[in-house]
Design a protein around this motif. Structure first.
Motif, PDB file in Angstrom:
ATOM      1  N   PHE A 185       0.852  -1.190   0.000  1.00 56.35           N
ATOM      2  CA  PHE A 185       0.000   0.000   0.000  1.00 56.35           C
ATOM      3  C   PHE A 185       0.887   1.237   0.000  1.00 56.35           C
ATOM      4  O   PHE A 185       2.080   1.145   0.272  1.00 56.35           O
ATOM      5  N   THR A 193      -5.274   0.905   7.842  1.00 58.31           N
ATOM      6  CA  THR A 193      -6.732   1.071   7.708  1.00 58.31           C
ATOM      7  C   THR A 193      -7.329  -0.081   6.908  1.00 58.31           C
ATOM      8  O   THR A 193      -8.428  -0.538   7.210  1.00 58.31           O
ATOM      9  N   GLN A 194      -6.604  -0.562   5.909  1.00 58.38           N
ATOM     10  CA  GLN A 194      -7.118  -1.695   5.141  1.00 58.38           C
ATOM     11  C   GLN A 194      -7.165  -2.962   6.005  1.00 58.38           C
ATOM     12  O   GLN A 194      -8.028  -3.807   5.838  1.00 58.38           O
ATOM     13  N   ILE A 196      -7.688  -2.893   9.306  1.00 60.43           N
ATOM     14  CA  ILE A 196      -8.853  -2.705  10.181  1.00 60.43           C
ATOM     15  C   ILE A 196     -10.133  -3.043   9.416  1.00 60.43           C
ATOM     16  O   ILE A 196     -11.085  -3.594   9.965  1.00 60.43           O
ATOM     17  N   GLY A 197     -10.147  -2.727   8.116  1.00 58.11           N
ATOM     18  CA  GLY A 197     -11.303  -3.037   7.286  1.00 58.11           C
ATOM     19  C   GLY A 197     -11.396  -4.507   6.897  1.00 58.11           C
ATOM     20  O   GLY A 197     -12.328  -4.901   6.205  1.00 58.11           O
ATOM     21  N   GLN A 199      -9.275  -6.343   4.983  1.00 58.27           N
ATOM     22  CA  GLN A 199      -8.757  -6.758   3.672  1.00 58.27           C
ATOM     23  C   GLN A 199      -7.503  -7.632   3.823  1.00 58.27           C
ATOM     24  O   GLN A 199      -7.271  -8.526   3.031  1.00 58.27           O
TER      25      GLN A 199
ATOM     26  N   ALA B 141     -13.492   4.991   4.408  1.00 62.22           N
ATOM     27  CA  ALA B 141     -12.154   4.689   3.925  1.00 62.22           C
ATOM     28  C   ALA B 141     -11.721   3.311   4.402  1.00 62.22           C
ATOM     29  O   ALA B 141     -10.970   2.613   3.727  1.00 62.22           O
ATOM     30  N   ILE B 142     -12.185   2.911   5.586  1.00 60.66           N
ATOM     31  CA  ILE B 142     -11.770   1.626   6.147  1.00 60.66           C
ATOM     32  C   ILE B 142     -12.422   0.463   5.413  1.00 60.66           C
ATOM     33  O   ILE B 142     -11.779  -0.545   5.142  1.00 60.66           O
ATOM     34  N   TYR B 143     -13.701   0.602   5.054  1.00 67.00           N
ATOM     35  CA  TYR B 143     -14.382  -0.546   4.454  1.00 67.00           C
ATOM     36  C   TYR B 143     -14.262  -0.612   2.943  1.00 67.00           C
ATOM     37  O   TYR B 143     -14.763  -1.530   2.322  1.00 67.00           O
ATOM     38  N   PHE B 144     -13.592   0.363   2.351  1.00 60.16           N
ATOM     39  CA  PHE B 144     -13.409   0.374   0.905  1.00 60.16           C
ATOM     40  C   PHE B 144     -12.103  -0.342   0.569  1.00 60.16           C
ATOM     41  O   PHE B 144     -11.025   0.204   0.738  1.00 60.16           O
ATOM     42  N   GLY B 145     -12.171  -1.585   0.110  1.00 58.34           N
ATOM     43  CA  GLY B 145     -10.975  -2.376  -0.155  1.00 58.34           C
ATOM     44  C   GLY B 145     -10.466  -2.203  -1.572  1.00 58.34           C
ATOM     45  O   GLY B 145     -11.106  -1.536  -2.382  1.00 58.34           O
ATOM     46  N   PRO B 146      -9.306  -2.825  -1.884  1.00 55.16           N
ATOM     47  CA  PRO B 146      -8.738  -2.686  -3.228  1.00 55.16           C
ATOM     48  C   PRO B 146      -9.716  -3.082  -4.340  1.00 55.16           C
ATOM     49  O   PRO B 146      -9.779  -2.398  -5.362  1.00 55.16           O
ATOM     50  N   ASP B 148     -12.879  -2.816  -4.358  1.00 54.44           N
ATOM     51  CA  ASP B 148     -13.897  -1.772  -4.487  1.00 54.44           C
ATOM     52  C   ASP B 148     -13.346  -0.556  -5.221  1.00 54.44           C
ATOM     53  O   ASP B 148     -14.015   0.050  -6.047  1.00 54.44           O
TER      54      ASP B 148
END
Lengths: 322, 502
Positions: A185, A193-194, A196-197, A199, B141-146, B148
């Motif tokens: 990244f 952040t990714q 935490i999300g 991914q 921003a956190i839940y938007f992955g690559p 997406d």
């Protein structure tokens, strides 16, 4: 009146030119504004002036390109004897040199000093099932591609190499740890952040940029890659404590051109050491997730050359450099 | 209620005589920096950071001045887009599409007024969104992955064919040219050098701003030289110097629609103002397709992208402040600025340094109002620029282009690249290929590729990951709907001649 806008335009351009052409010392940040090297130049440049170690504010020039290679080539070819110039660099730059991605090796520059170091960390989200380095290595040993690991560098960059050094120390074979999934990244912040999300499951990167996420409790440090525990996070164990003798510092420091005289070189080392000795620097360093560490002059020069050789060996071992 | 008092506290910090003077100076300097091709918010703010320190300003004052410069640049970028067909900065490229035709028809003051109002509406919308929803929207921003992000860029590229009113195949060709240019440089996933011909200067690829200045400004000068050779360039009719109130409001609801679309793009780190302006324009064109005169000076074609890029600039501050992630070059400079003022953006910023944050937000409101009132009277000044003889204007454009590009990187290599792009722009113009899609391909292409690579690294090469998230599926559905709508509309008889393309 009708020429007013043009005159003002010329005035703006003129202002920018007179700043670039000022006689004050210059610090080249070989990256865009906002990154680690930019921070090194701006913070230390400002503190050198605040501490009256230089007469005028230090002019910061951003010279992005080739992960520092453009600035390296520029200083080597046209400013090798400019005594008023220092260039910010770090372990990342030395990694590039060690892997032959700069126009020359470490011998063409005079390495001034390092004033602090960022500490590599292995991070997981707060609710991850991985509770220790052992858990992580256990999962990877069973199936190297079970976890997606992210960091701020490309495959073969310092964030990636540090992770593989851990795998190597834990006894994984090269063929096994090559299969660990690596996702790049644009910085530690986006990587975290990714994670935490959801991914990716693990992040390997520097602590400084993402310390806020550790403080807020969103992520946990599985292992700090330092000799001692990081002062800001005394509860987070090191890799050494967990039985893997791996450190992964990302020091911040400066070089200057190879043609700079011994006097000018010595004066810069002296200024930087005086700054290092202030409480202000130690406070600023810690606020920004850095551990204050000093190596200067000939000692630092030798340290950089040794580090480049060691990295080159590691890179060959893990197949990043043929 | 807590927020209102926090904001009131912010205004108390921001409103002092010194700060107001600095704010006005920042707005004025920002507008000019934004208007000059090549000089954009990135170098504008970077250049003036040392000025702020050498003046020994209070941190809050410095922050106010520099954030006014940031917003000022966003306002200013449109001026040269409209007057000269040369975008002042990246997000302003979409404004050339309808702004320049309008100015050429003698309605420059109207175009400037519409865009000033649109900038104000967009920036105010973005700032209000930032005030009300910053912590909430940070989660986006956190839940938007690559995967997406990739779907978002697919949506952008799928609609790129409709961006100009010339032959859609030529537009696609231009976009692919931009995509090809975007592949030059170090591959971010593996660090492998691609098409760099062994030169370190090409490791980072081509800087979009250098490409824009070359493609638009240098090629404009080349086209002008050719016209002079053939016997004199046509003077642009001047029209009225000051716009009427009715003209200012011609953007209508497009201002708000553009703001919403732009703001959504802005809060996604990495997407930013350029995508915001582009998506706003495309969306508006679809929305008003039946009676639109897009590409030939439709007021909504100016209002939507201007509102969009300004709303996106406000939105982009959300991930920057709450996560410490700069979404674009300009927010990266703002991040550097905050750090040099000992403000550490990140998840704890609002809790730890509320004075600074609310002071900044209050300053953004002030900057917005100052910019609107400053820009309307300045319209008369800028329209007179068109009455300057071309033989004065064109050398000035060349000079500013060279200085602007050199000030970014201090590299003479970039000057050659700029001239190279200028020649390329000239050839493309002669072939009737639009330049805007080339820049869009270049700006969006690299991000699209990076996110595809990231998604595939996560899935170890399994393409199924691209269609396995609800966000991505929604985006693909919207894309399909937009394409279907375009197809259905193309089957119906056009309402007026202007809607016929090529």
């Amino acid at each position: 009146m009708r020429n007013l806008s043009k005159l003002l335009g010329a005035a703006v351009v003129w202002t920018s030119l007179s700043f670039a052409g000022a006689t004050a010392a210059e610090c080249i940040a070989p990256a865009d504004p906002g990154g680690g090297w930019d921070f090194t130049c701006r913070t230390i440049g400002k503190m050198l002036f605040d501490q009256k170690l230089v007469d005028a504010p230090i002019q910061v020039t951003n010279m992005p390109g080739g992960v520092g290679a453009v600035a390296y080539a520029k200083v080597m070819s046209s400013r090798a004897d400019d005594a008023d110039l220092i260039v910010a660099t770090s372990t990342v730059g030395v990694t590039q040199i060690a892997q032959g991605k700069y126009p020359a090796d470490t011998s063409v520059m005079r390495w001034l000093a390092m004033l602090g170091s960022d500490v590599g960390v292995i991070l997981v989200p707060k609710d991850s099932e991985l509770k220790s380095l052992d858990d992580l290595i256990g999962v990877l040993k069973k199936d190297p591609s079970a976890l997606a690991v992210a960091g701020s560098t490309a495959a073969g960059g310092w964030d990636h190499i540090r992770l593989l050094m851990l795998a190597q120390a834990a006894g994984m074979s090269g063929d096994a740890y090559k299969q660990i999934r690596w996702v790049q990244f644009d910085g530690g912040g986006p990587a975290v952040t990714q994670m935490i999300g959801g991914q990716v499951q693990v992040v390997s990167t520097d602590l400084g940029e993402i310390a806020g996420f550790v403080e807020s409790g969103d992520v946990r440090i599985l292992a700090a890659l330092s000799d001692e525990r990081v002062p800001a996070f005394p509860d987070s164990p090191t890799a050494k404590e967990q039985g893997l003798d791996v450190t992964g510092y990302n020091w911040r420091g400066f070089y200057t051109g190879g043609g700079v005289s011994d006097d000018a070189y010595g004066a810069w080392v002296d200024r930087l050491q005086k700054l290092y000795d202030t409480d202000d620097w130690k406070k600023t360093a810690q606020e920004n997730g850095l551990v204050p560490v000093w190596r200067g002059g000939a000692e630092f020069d030798a340290y950089v050359k040794d580090q480049a050789e060691k990295m080159n060996a590691i890179s060959r071992e893990i197949g990043v450099v043929k | 209620m807590e927020m209102v008092s926090a904001l009131a506290q912010g205004f108390a910090v921001a409103i002092t005589p010194t700060n107001l003077i600095l704010a006005l100076f920042g707005c004025f300097a920002g507008t000019l920096i934004g208007a000059l091709p090549g000089l954009g918010p990135v170098n504008g703010v970077a250049i003036l950071i040392p000025l702020a320190f050498s003046l020994g300003l209070e941190p809050t004052s410095a922050l106010i001045m520099l954030s006014c410069i940031y917003y000022g640049c966003m306002y200013g970028g449109r001026i040269s887009s409209i007057m000269l067909n040369i975008p002042g900065d990246e997000p302003a490229i979409m404004t050339t599409l309808d702004g320049y035709p309008m100015a050429k028809a003698g309605r420059a003051s109207e175009a400037l007024a519409i865009s000033a109002v649109a900038s104000f509406v967009g920036a105010t919308f973005g700032t209000i969104g930032l005030t009300l929803f910053a912590p909430l929207l940070a989660k986006a921003a956190i839940y938007f992955g690559p995967a997406d992000y990739f779907a978002l860029y697919v949506m952008a590229f799928a609609t790129i064919g409709g961006v100009t009113s010339v032959n859609p195949f030529k537009t696609l060709l231009a976009a692919f040219l931009g995509l090809m240019i975007a592949t030059v440089g170090l591959d971010p996933a593996t660090g492998t050098a691609r098409y760099t011909l062994g030169s370190f200067h090409l490791y980072d690829g081509f800087d979009p701003i250098v490409a824009i200045v070359g493609l638009f400004a240098i090629s404009e000068v080349l086209v002008y030289l050719e016209r002079v050779h053939e016997g004199g360039a046509r003077m642009v009719p001047l029209g009225r110097a000051m716009p009427r109130l009715k003209d200012m409001m011609a953007g209508g609801w497009a201002n708000l629609r553009g703001s919403v679309v732009g703001f959504i793009c802005g809060i996604l780190p990495g997407a930013g103002a350029s995508l915001g302006a582009f998506m706003s324009y495309i969306f508006e064109k679809r929305w008003s397709a039946r009676d639109g005169r897009f590409g030939s000076g439709d007021p909504r074609g100016i209002a939507a992208p201007e509102a969009g890029n300004n709303a996106a600039s406000g939105g982009a501050l959300i991930p920057m402040l709450t996560l410490g992630i700069p979404g674009s070059g300009t927010t990266a400079v703002m991040l550097a600025l905050l750090i040099s003022l000992n403000v550490q953006p990140g998840p704890l910023l609002f809790a730890r340094q509320p004075d600074m944050v609310w002071g900044l937000i209050a300053a953004l409101y002030l900057a917005n109002i100052a910019l609107l009132f400053m820009n309307i009277p300045m319209i008369g000044l800028f329209t007179r620029m068109l009455s300057l003889p071309q033989w004065i204007l064109m050398p000035f454009v060349v000079m500013v282009s060279f200085l602007g590009v050199y000030s970014i990187s201090h590299s003479s290599f970039d000057l050659f690249v700029m001239v190279g792009f200028g020649v390329m722009g000239y050839v493309l113009r002669m072939l009737g290929i639009a330049l805007v899609p080339v820049v869009l391909g270049l700006l969006l292409g690299a991000d699209m590729e990076n996110n595809l690579r990231r998604a595939l690294s996560i899935s170890t090469g399994d393409f199924q990951i691209l269609v396995s998230s609800p966000i991505a599926l929604t985006l693909y559905a919207v894309t399909a709907a937009m394409l279907a709508l375009a197809f259905v509309l193309s089957l119906r008889p056009p309402k007026n001649d202007a809607a016929v393309t090529d």
